[in-house]
Design an enzyme around this catalytic site. Structure first.
Site, short mmCIF file in Angstrom:
data_model
loop_
_atom_site.label_atom_id
_atom_site.label_comp_id
_atom_site.label_asym_id
_atom_site.label_seq_id
_atom_site.Cartn_x
_atom_site.Cartn_y
_atom_site.Cartn_z
N GLN A 73 1.09 -1.07 -0.39
CA GLN A 73 -0.07 -0.05 0.29
C GLN A 73 0.95 0.92 -0.16
O GLN A 73 2.06 1.21 1.04
CB GLN A 73 -1.12 0.17 1.43
N HIS A 93 -8.52 2.09 -1.04
CA HIS A 93 -8.62 2.21 -2.42
C HIS A 93 -8.77 0.93 -3.54
O HIS A 93 -7.46 -0.10 -2.93
CB HIS A 93 -8.00 3.04 -3.70
N HIS A 149 -8.23 -1.20 -6.55
CA HIS A 149 -8.48 -0.95 -8.10
C HIS A 149 -9.09 -1.91 -9.09
O HIS A 149 -9.44 -3.41 -8.80
CB HIS A 149 -6.59 -1.03 -7.57
P1 AMP Z 1 -1.32 1.45 -3.89
O1 AMP Z 1 0.15 0.69 -4.36
O2 AMP Z 1 -2.92 -0.03 -4.22
O3 AMP Z 1 -1.96 2.11 -2.55
O4 AMP Z 1 -1.60 2.23 -4.77
C1 AMP Z 1 -2.31 3.46 -5.30
C2 AMP Z 1 -2.37 4.17 -6.13
O5 AMP Z 1 -3.30 5.72 -6.53
C3 AMP Z 1 -1.19 4.08 -7.62
O6 AMP Z 1 -1.72 3.43 -8.18
C4 AMP Z 1 -0.89 5.44 -7.79
O7 AMP Z 1 -0.20 5.18 -9.39
C5 AMP Z 1 -2.01 6.25 -7.75
N1 AMP Z 1 -2.43 7.67 -7.51
C6 AMP Z 1 -1.84 8.26 -6.43
N2 AMP Z 1 -1.67 9.02 -6.42
C7 AMP Z 1 -2.77 9.34 -6.85
C8 AMP Z 1 -3.48 10.94 -8.14
N3 AMP Z 1 -3.62 12.02 -7.29
N4 AMP Z 1 -4.38 10.05 -8.65
C9 AMP Z 1 -5.32 9.24 -9.06
N5 AMP Z 1 -4.47 8.12 -9.11
C10 AMP Z 1 -3.19 8.45 -8.17
#
Ligand code: AMP
Length: 161
Positions: A112, A118, A120
């Protein structure tokens, strides 16, 4: 900060207040940061991931800040999944993609990176280059699987009854 320290702090809920102040997804929900939305509901929104794994890679998030699953109320968690399910079905039926992968990283050690829960939704098409790489742990016999299940039940039953 070392990953193990970050994980320990997160597990203890210590990072929550400070992280919420700077939470990028709270900023998006509040409209202070740009995002490309595909769904905006009362309790859940969905928008495009800024660094997509495939075209149309979405994030489904609760409006309410919760840094990880254990601090997300079950009703909202169910809504997050329901919205992801509807998005996945709509995208597949409309022909945008042939299938989807759903993925949720809960905790630093699970990968994370943004500490606002969130889910995906990753649309899949032929030769999209996406895949999960993992090493399977052989094929344990039934006795070993049963022993693991038994051990897990002792951890789970206080929470689930
Ligand atoms: P995780 O590793 O599951 O926490 O993934 C976080 C996700 O958030 C990654 O795929 C990032 O590319 C995405 N992310 C981070 N900042 C933003 C943003 N400002 N808008 C859209 N997606 C984002």
């Amino acid at each position: 900060m070392h990953r193990a320290d970050a994980a320990a702090r997160q597990n203890a809920g210590m990072a929550t207040a400070a992280a919420q102040e700077r939470c990028v997804f709270c900023e998006i929900v509040a409209g202070r940061l740009a995002a490309s939305f595909v769904y905006t509901g009362d309790d859940v929104v969905a928008f495009l991931d800024i660094r997509p794994l495939t075209r149309g890679h979405l994030l489904v998030i609760p409006r309410q800040h919760a840094d990880r699953l254990e601090r997300l109320d079950p009703q909202t968690a169910a809504r997050v999944f329901t919205v992801a399910q509807r998005l996945a079905v709509a995208l597949r039926r409309s022909g945008f993609c042939a299938g989807t992968n759903l993925f949720l990283a809960d905790g630093v050690l699970a990968g994370q990176e943004v500490f606002h829960v969130h889910l995906h939704v990753i649309p899949r098409t032929q030769r999209d280059g996406f895949g999960l790489r993992a090493k399977r742990r052989g094929q344990p016999d039934r006795a070993e699987l049963d022993a693991t299940a038994g051990q897990m039940r002792t951890h789970i039953s206080p929470a689930l009854g």
